[in-house]
Design an enzyme around this catalytic site. Structure first.
Site, PDB file in Angstrom:
ATOM      1  CG  HIS A 183      -2.223   0.395   0.710  1.00  0.00           C
ATOM      2  ND1 HIS A 183      -2.835   0.631  -0.370  1.00  0.00           N
ATOM      3  CD2 HIS A 183      -3.208   0.948   1.843  1.00  0.00           C
ATOM      4  CE1 HIS A 183      -3.955   1.282   0.050  1.00  0.00           C
ATOM      5  NE2 HIS A 183      -4.376   1.353   1.023  1.00  0.00           N
ATOM      6  CE1 TYR A 204      -1.510   4.489  10.479  1.00  0.00           C
ATOM      7  CE2 TYR A 204      -2.226   6.428  11.817  1.00  0.00           C
ATOM      8  CZ  TYR A 204      -1.630   5.470  11.675  1.00  0.00           C
ATOM      9  OH  TYR A 204      -0.839   4.900  12.759  1.00  0.00           O
ATOM     10  CG  ASN A 239      -8.503   6.732   6.584  1.00  0.00           C
ATOM     11  OD1 ASN A 239      -7.635   7.245   7.176  1.00  0.00           O
ATOM     12  ND2 ASN A 239      -9.532   5.994   7.385  1.00  0.00           N
TER      13      ASN A 239
END
Length: 227
Positions: free
Chosen positions: A53, A99, A101
């Site tokens: 990610h 983070y 999001n």
């Protein structure tokens, strides 16, 4: 402050940001659309540093090293940032420390501070739709459920006109395995070299991006990846 008032305040703030982003996009849409901000998405902390990610974040670190960009933590931008000069233009480089999001918080704040339009932003991110070793450039379009991109779009009031460097990391084969595949599995150095190597932007590709010729940049990168 009550929970209800907090929600009303939050909705009002997001609505104001959306209007500001839309106005900025409209006023800048006829200006030079060359890239002035390069962003690498990822999650903060050593536990995520070598997970798939974080492909965008790892790519930007490699880019910064190649172009002698000194990345420094700037708390007001919620990220590590620096600048470089490409083809006579100042280009900002950003790695959010939020983070994934909440990436839009960092990208939105820095772009507004330096008056960088949405279509002058290139965001590097992991892409499960492509196998490892394949990277493509895309303008706008669907987000494929990527939470980092969704956060950026939210902070720009729904505008999706930024460019994306979609770095292929492959797919685990089942939707139920994607979360662990992205954020928990540590991958080898050789795999990282393949991932980052596929996304290397040669000088002529960068020059095309800086001049706002995204179609030429796409053609050059995609031709390389299939040759």
């Amino acid at each position: 402050m009550s929970f209800k008032l907090k929600n009303l305040f939050k909705r009002g703030f997001l609505k104001a940001e959306a209007i500001e982003a839309q106005e900025s996009h409209t006023s800048n849409s006829t200006e030079n659309s060359g890239i002035r901000l390069i962003v690498g998405l990822g999650n903060p902390g050593p536990q995520y540093a070598f997970t798939r990610h974080n492909a965008g974040e790892r790519w930007v670190r490699a880019f910064a090293q190649e172009h002698n960009v000194a990345l420094k933590l700037k708390r007001k931008f919620s990220g590590y940032t620096g600048t470089t000069n490409i083809d006579g233009e100042t280009v900002h480089v950003l790695i959010p420390t939020t983070y994934m999001n909440r990436s839009g918080q960092s990208v939105g704040t820095l772009s507004r501070f330096f008056a960088i339009a949405v279509n002058q932003i290139l965001i590097a991110h992991d892409e499960v739709a492509f196998p490892m070793g394949v990277t493509k450039i895309k303008e706008g379009g669907g987000l494929n459920g990527h939470r980092g991109l969704e956060s950026v779009v939210e902070h720009f009031g729904g505008v999706k006109d930024f460019l994306r460097l979609r770095i292929g990391i492959g797919h685990p084969g089942q939707a139920s395995l994607v979360s662990a595949y992205l954020t928990k599995e540590q991958i080898s150095q050789s795999e990282w070299q393949q991932i980052i190597g596929s996304a290397q932007l040669k000088d002529e590709i960068l020059e095309a991006l800086i001049k706002g010729d995204s179609q030429r940049a796409m053609l050059l990168l995609h031709t390389e990846s299939t040759s």
